[in-house]
Design a protein around this motif. Structure first.
Motif, PDB file in Angstrom:
ATOM      1  N   GLU A 115      31.081  55.944 111.337  1.00 24.87           N
ATOM      2  CA  GLU A 115      30.470  56.776 110.673  1.00 24.87           C
ATOM      3  C   GLU A 115      28.713  56.965 110.248  1.00 24.87           C
ATOM      4  O   GLU A 115      28.941  57.322 109.051  1.00 24.87           O
ATOM      5  CB  GLU A 115      31.596  57.893 110.455  1.00 24.87           C
ATOM      6  N   VAL A 116      27.769  56.100 110.412  1.00 24.73           N
ATOM      7  CA  VAL A 116      26.397  55.790 109.960  1.00 24.73           C
ATOM      8  C   VAL A 116      25.816  56.704 110.490  1.00 24.73           C
ATOM      9  O   VAL A 116      25.698  57.080 111.875  1.00 24.73           O
ATOM     10  CB  VAL A 116      26.266  54.454 110.661  1.00 24.73           C
ATOM     11  N   GLY A 117      25.091  57.117 109.627  1.00 24.99           N
ATOM     12  CA  GLY A 117      23.974  58.557 110.505  1.00 24.99           C
ATOM     13  C   GLY A 117      22.750  57.491 108.775  1.00 24.99           C
ATOM     14  O   GLY A 117      22.831  56.963 108.354  1.00 24.99           O
ATOM     15  N   GLY A 159      11.678  60.520 100.545  1.00 29.17           N
ATOM     16  CA  GLY A 159      11.277  60.105 101.224  1.00 29.17           C
ATOM     17  C   GLY A 159      11.115  58.180 102.017  1.00 29.17           C
ATOM     18  O   GLY A 159      10.630  58.238 102.827  1.00 29.17           O
ATOM     19  N   SER A 160      12.346  57.658 101.488  1.00 28.65           N
ATOM     20  CA  SER A 160      12.420  56.810 101.336  1.00 28.65           C
ATOM     21  C   SER A 160      13.842  56.975 102.828  1.00 28.65           C
ATOM     22  O   SER A 160      14.884  57.202 102.706  1.00 28.65           O
ATOM     23  CB  SER A 160      12.764  55.652 100.644  1.00 28.65           C
ATOM     24  N   PRO A 161      13.693  55.483 103.889  1.00 27.96           N
ATOM     25  CA  PRO A 161      15.234  55.650 105.187  1.00 27.96           C
ATOM     26  C   PRO A 161      16.363  55.289 104.379  1.00 27.96           C
ATOM     27  O   PRO A 161      15.992  54.547 103.256  1.00 27.96           O
ATOM     28  CB  PRO A 161      14.380  54.619 106.046  1.00 27.96           C
ATOM     29  N   GLY A 162      16.423  55.882 104.463  1.00 26.74           N
ATOM     30  CA  GLY A 162      18.859  55.866 104.188  1.00 26.74           C
ATOM     31  C   GLY A 162      18.944  55.855 104.935  1.00 26.74           C
ATOM     32  O   GLY A 162      19.149  55.896 106.790  1.00 26.74           O
ATOM     33  N   LYS A 172      27.082  60.522 102.663  1.00 27.78           N
ATOM     34  CA  LYS A 172      27.224  59.950 101.503  1.00 27.78           C
ATOM     35  C   LYS A 172      26.038  58.485 101.547  1.00 27.78           C
ATOM     36  O   LYS A 172      26.058  58.033 102.619  1.00 27.78           O
ATOM     37  CB  LYS A 172      27.848  59.382 100.448  1.00 27.78           C
ATOM     38  N   LEU A 173      24.862  58.074 101.094  1.00 26.56           N
ATOM     39  CA  LEU A 173      24.234  57.089 100.655  1.00 26.56           C
ATOM     40  C   LEU A 173      24.315  55.993 100.589  1.00 26.56           C
ATOM     41  O   LEU A 173      25.251  56.034  99.231  1.00 26.56           O
ATOM     42  CB  LEU A 173      22.391  57.642  99.792  1.00 26.56           C
ATOM     43  N   ALA A 217      32.230  55.190 101.680  1.00 25.11           N
ATOM     44  CA  ALA A 217      32.583  56.287 102.849  1.00 25.11           C
ATOM     45  C   ALA A 217      34.250  56.748 102.167  1.00 25.11           C
ATOM     46  O   ALA A 217      34.965  56.036 101.023  1.00 25.11           O
ATOM     47  CB  ALA A 217      33.436  54.754 103.303  1.00 25.11           C
ATOM     48  N   PRO A 218      34.572  57.921 103.049  1.00 30.48           N
ATOM     49  CA  PRO A 218      35.375  58.320 102.231  1.00 30.48           C
ATOM     50  C   PRO A 218      36.888  57.590 102.614  1.00 30.48           C
ATOM     51  O   PRO A 218      36.812  56.791 103.511  1.00 30.48           O
ATOM     52  CB  PRO A 218      35.607  59.969 103.027  1.00 30.48           C
ATOM     53  N   PRO A 219      37.563  58.023 102.275  1.00 32.28           N
ATOM     54  CA  PRO A 219      39.297  56.562 101.891  1.00 32.28           C
ATOM     55  C   PRO A 219      40.034  56.832 103.706  1.00 32.28           C
ATOM     56  O   PRO A 219      39.864  56.118 104.105  1.00 32.28           O
ATOM     57  CB  PRO A 219      40.181  57.476 101.007  1.00 32.28           C
ATOM     58  N   ARG A 220      39.444  57.925 104.065  1.00 35.30           N
ATOM     59  CA  ARG A 220      40.290  57.996 105.892  1.00 35.30           C
ATOM     60  C   ARG A 220      39.381  56.777 106.516  1.00 35.30           C
ATOM     61  O   ARG A 220      39.645  55.695 107.557  1.00 35.30           O
ATOM     62  CB  ARG A 220      39.863  59.414 106.372  1.00 35.30           C
ATOM     63  N   LEU A 221      38.218  56.722 106.682  1.00 36.94           N
ATOM     64  CA  LEU A 221      37.196  55.211 107.084  1.00 36.94           C
ATOM     65  C   LEU A 221      37.731  54.409 106.223  1.00 36.94           C
ATOM     66  O   LEU A 221      38.218  53.326 107.331  1.00 36.94           O
ATOM     67  CB  LEU A 221      36.675  55.518 106.705  1.00 36.94           C
ATOM     68  N   THR A 222      38.053  53.871 105.154  1.00 36.80           N
ATOM     69  CA  THR A 222      38.017  52.586 104.831  1.00 36.80           C
ATOM     70  C   THR A 222      39.652  52.132 104.943  1.00 36.80           C
ATOM     71  O   THR A 222      39.460  50.714 105.471  1.00 36.80           O
ATOM     72  CB  THR A 222      38.185  52.710 102.860  1.00 36.80           C
ATOM     73  N   LYS A 223      40.599  52.965 105.065  1.00 30.40           N
ATOM     74  CA  LYS A 223      42.088  52.491 105.104  1.00 30.40           C
ATOM     75  C   LYS A 223      41.797  52.375 107.218  1.00 30.40           C
ATOM     76  O   LYS A 223      42.375  51.700 107.374  1.00 30.40           O
ATOM     77  CB  LYS A 223      42.678  54.309 105.434  1.00 30.40           C
ATOM     78  N   LEU A 224      41.131  52.982 107.349  1.00 25.41           N
ATOM     79  CA  LEU A 224      41.546  52.861 108.594  1.00 25.41           C
ATOM     80  C   LEU A 224      40.094  51.239 109.498  1.00 25.41           C
ATOM     81  O   LEU A 224      40.907  50.871 110.154  1.00 25.41           O
ATOM     82  CB  LEU A 224      40.268  53.726 109.462  1.00 25.41           C
TER      83      LEU A 224
END
Length: 320
Positions: free
Chosen positions: A209-211, A217-220, A230-231, A306-313
């Motif tokens: 889930e990276v965007g 103005g800086s790439p993130g 969240k950056l 990352a949200p907990p659902r992603l880190t747990k996964l």
């Protein structure tokens, strides 16, 4: 001017492309220097010329050294702190282990418009095919002969009545123009923001889930599929007058940041206007960047944001 890349040239014969690279390196604005000339034969005209021109040389005989040749060569490259290898008429088959060690850092020039006519006798193949155009190609070296990513080409006309020798003479002139220019472009890439951003993008794309999201103005790079992702990483290109092109990642706090910056000031720094928010900067416009280390920081920063659902996964996935 940034520190020049240290280039080693490997040859097997007269070294005409080697000479073109040596002379190009004498320009004040050339981004590389010739730090070593070597090859697989100890007594060839190219080494004599390199020595006369003041280039550091190492005369090796692959036949005499046998299985120890590649280790001896690698030791010499390490001692000379080589950044990039340029093959210039180097005719020995390179072991896969050596290619892997220099992946993305070894280039070659070939006398045809690859992927047409790889291997030996390219000029004969061009004439036999009745082609009206040939040329030269600079490419990265890979496991397969003359199959690495193409960095650039130049075209050369085939004239009526050409022989392999007459055609080779003109193609060689084109090679001498092409190789120094493309080598200069190649060794300059790691110091440019666009190339660095591309590398970070490739590493970040392996995380869930990276965007993309800008920060002032800086790439993130952000994580999360909701309305407010969240950056977790920011690319600061000479931000507020800083000398570095830095990757900003989340550290655990001021103590860790201060310790890393004090211990490794050539790698880490405190980014202006970002450090107070827990962002640590990694200087990336360097020739010795450890991209595996950068990938580790990206994943660590991703986990922190990352949200907990992603880190747990991810943790469950890693267990298997």
């Amino acid at each position: 001017m940034a520190e020049r890349a240290r280039v080693a040239i490997l040859i097997s014969g007269r070294g005409s492309n080697m000479a073109a690279l040596i002379y190009a390196a004498r320009a004040d604005d050339c981004p590389y220097e010739i730090a070593l000339v070597s090859g697989d034969k100890a007594d060839v005209p190219g080494l004599q010329l390199a020595h006369a021109e003041g280039a550091p040389i190492l005369a090796l005989d692959a036949k005499l050294l046998g299985a120890s040749y590649w280790n001896t060569l690698q030791d010499a490259l390490d001692a000379a702190r080589i950044d990039t290898i340029a093959l210039a008429g180097f005719m020995r088959i390179i072991p896969a282990e050596f290619v892997a060690r220099w992946a993305g850092k070894m280039v070659n020039i070939h006398p045809s418009l690859l992927p047409l006519h790889p291997g030996l006798r390219s000029h004969e193949a061009v004439l036999a095919a009745g082609e009206t155009t040939t040329g030269a190609t600079v490419h990265l070296v890979s496991d397969e002969v003359d199959s690495g990513a193409i960095l650039g080409q130049v075209k050369v006309a085939v004239l009526p009545g050409d022989t392999p020798d007459t055609l080779a003479t003109r193609v060689l002139i084109a090679e001498h123009q092409l190789y120094p220019r493309l080598l200069a472009e190649f060794v300059s890439r790691p110091l440019t923001a666009s190339w660095i951003e591309q590398r970070i993008d490739e590493l970040a794309s392996h995380l869930p889930e990276v965007g993309r999201k800008t920060s002032h103005g800086s790439p993130g790079w952000s994580v999360g599929s909701g309305k407010t992702p969240k950056l977790f990483a920011i690319l600061a290109d000479h931000h507020h007058g800083e000398e570095a092109i830095g990757l900003l990642v989340k550290a655990s706090g001021p103590d860790e940041m201060g310790g890393l910056i004090e211990a490794h000031p050539d790698v880490y720094y405190w980014p202006k206007y970002y450090g107070a928010g827990g962002w640590l900067a990694i200087k990336l416009n360097r020739r010795d960047v450890d991209w595996d280390h950068v990938a580790e920081w990206l994943e660590r920063s991703w986990r922190a944001c990352a949200p907990p659902r992603l880190t747990k996964l991810m943790s469950i996935t890693e267990e298997f």
